[in-house]
Scaffold this motif. Structure first.
Motif, PDB file in Angstrom:
ATOM      1  N   ALA A 206      -8.492  -8.849   2.619  1.00  0.00           N
ATOM      2  CA  ALA A 206      -8.228  -7.626   1.857  1.00  0.00           C
ATOM      3  C   ALA A 206      -7.066  -7.832   0.900  1.00  0.00           C
ATOM      4  CB  ALA A 206      -7.934  -6.472   2.810  1.00  0.00           C
ATOM      5  N   ALA A 207      -6.039  -8.564   1.330  1.00  0.00           N
ATOM      6  CA  ALA A 207      -4.901  -8.838   0.456  1.00  0.00           C
ATOM      7  C   ALA A 207      -5.330  -9.654  -0.767  1.00  0.00           C
ATOM      8  CB  ALA A 207      -3.813  -9.585   1.235  1.00  0.00           C
ATOM      9  N   LYS A 208      -6.279 -10.584  -0.582  1.00  0.00           N
ATOM     10  CA  LYS A 208      -6.783 -11.354  -1.716  1.00  0.00           C
ATOM     11  C   LYS A 208      -7.508 -10.459  -2.712  1.00  0.00           C
ATOM     12  CE  LYS A 208      -8.450 -15.452  -1.525  1.00  0.00           C
ATOM     13  NZ  LYS A 208      -9.215 -16.699  -1.247  1.00  0.00           N
ATOM     14  N   LEU A 209      -8.283  -9.497  -2.211  1.00  0.00           N
ATOM     15  CA  LEU A 209      -8.995  -8.592  -3.113  1.00  0.00           C
ATOM     16  C   LEU A 209      -8.026  -7.673  -3.846  1.00  0.00           C
ATOM     17  CD1 LEU A 209     -12.168  -7.664  -1.034  1.00  0.00           C
ATOM     18  CD2 LEU A 209     -11.870  -9.437  -2.764  1.00  0.00           C
ATOM     19  N   ARG A 210      -6.947  -7.288  -3.186  1.00  0.00           N
ATOM     20  CA  ARG A 210      -5.924  -6.480  -3.857  1.00  0.00           C
ATOM     21  C   ARG A 210      -5.224  -7.297  -4.934  1.00  0.00           C
ATOM     22  NH1 ARG A 210      -1.616  -4.099  -1.089  1.00  0.00           N
ATOM     23  NH2 ARG A 210      -1.726  -2.382  -2.574  1.00  0.00           N
ATOM     24  N   ALA A 211      -4.958  -8.565  -4.643  1.00  0.00           N
ATOM     25  CA  ALA A 211      -4.337  -9.428  -5.650  1.00  0.00           C
ATOM     26  C   ALA A 211      -5.252  -9.627  -6.851  1.00  0.00           C
ATOM     27  CB  ALA A 211      -3.985 -10.776  -5.020  1.00  0.00           C
TER      28      ALA A 211
END
Length: 336
Positions: A206-211
């Motif tokens: 999820a953090a990668k998609l937010r980035a």
């Protein structure tokens, strides 16, 4: 108000059977016909809970007219856009143990002019909306960046956009900065390349998609619950279902509950999980109402990164997309 867009709506026929025996004559225990399509289901769930919503629905052919008729019978507030193609029909086979096999038609192409008309209709309805939900699969020949283009157009008008789709339409939408995305477990892994076996992997993906551009990620994990990652924090939640009947549409009910709960934070996650769990316990593609929703069964906490996920990949329901004009079918994705 929440405006929903479904570019590839459907008629969804659910047939309850004792067991799926390939090659045999199977007698149905029950059957029902529901309006379908992810955005349509979001609006239906909101309607069932007296939350203001308006659905923008392209339709075509006899199936499309029947879809519109069913939605009008339910009292859905909608804007219909006639198109030249035929609205698709889907079939779901539901077994008593909760196993679901779903066969989805691909739908028919939308012309550039039809896409422009649909986008204009959404923008006109969304001027006083809190959210626009763009969700579901794309019909054949529709460009994979269509959600990204819509996202930029709506965001330019100051409208919050939630995107719920998969594959290239999802990854291409990220660069347009959607306010919210709602991937399931396989979509999360597919979009990030992260092998997901535990809650910590979900948070990392999820953090990668937010980035990559999404502001908020609501990751639905099937029987394992959901993870919410946003600027304000990160939460894990679950809502056990004693007798699951049909997971079709549960993700749409989850998204509807999240937006109805304010679209941010722990309270919205509780609503999302309660609505999604209620949908799993209902037959067909029926959306839950207030009497079906149990918020007291939801448990929300900070994520335990080491907690292993129990849902296998792929999980039921298995979805098979019917091939058009003899082409080979797409490989079955994980359920939504």
């Amino acid at each position: 108000m929440i405006v929903t867009l479904t570019l590839n709506p459907s008629l969804d026929r659910t047939i309850e059977i004792a067991a799926l025996d390939r090659g045999a004559v199977i007698r149905a225990a029950a059957a029902r016909l529901d309006p379908g399509g992810k955005g349509v289901n979001v609006s239906r769930a909101l309607l069932a809970n007296a939350v203001a919503s308006r659905a923008v629905v392209p339709f075509g052919g006899d199936e499309g007219r029947q879809l519109v008729h069913l939605l009008r019978q339910e009292g859905l507030d909608m804007v219909t856009v006639p198109v030249a193609g035929r609205t698709r029909s889907n079939v779901t086979l539901a077994e008593p143990d909760g196993t679901v096999t779903k066969i989805n038609e691909p739908g028919t192409a939308l012309s550039p002019g039809e896409l422009d008309t649909i986008a204009d209709s959404v923008l006109a309805e969304a001027r006083e909306a809190d959210w626009v939900v763009a969700s579901g699969s794309l019909p054949p020949e529709v460009p994979g960046d269509v959600y990204a283009r819509l996202c930029r157009r709506f965001a330019g008008a100051g409208i919050h956009v939630a995107v719920d789709t998969s594959g290239p339409p999802l990854t291409r939408a990220l660069g347009a900065g959607p306010a919210l995305i709602k991937p399931n477990l396989e979509e999360l892994a597919d979009a990030t390349g992260v092998a997901i076996t535990c809650v910590g992997d979900v948070v990392a993906a999820a953090a990668k998609l937010r980035a990559a551009g999404a502001r908020t990620v609501l990751a639905s994990l099937g029987a394992d619950g959901a993870v919410l990652v946003e600027d304000g924090g990160c939460w894990y939640g679950e809502a056990p279902v004693a007798e699951p009947r049909n997971a079709v549409g549960a993700g749409d009910a989850m998204l509807a509950g999240f937006l109805a709960g304010g679209g941010s934070g722990e309270t919205a996650l509780v609503e999302a999980l309660a609505w999604g769990a209620a949908a799993v316990s209902l037959p067909g593609s029926r959306m839950p109402g207030p009497a079906d929703i149990r918020r007291d069964a939801v448990r929300v906490s900070r994520p335990d990164p080491g907690r292993l996920l129990t849902s296998p990949l792929p999980r039921t329901p298995v979805t098979v997309r019917a091939a058009a004009t003899g082409a080979a079918p797409h490989p079955p994705p994980s359920p939504r």
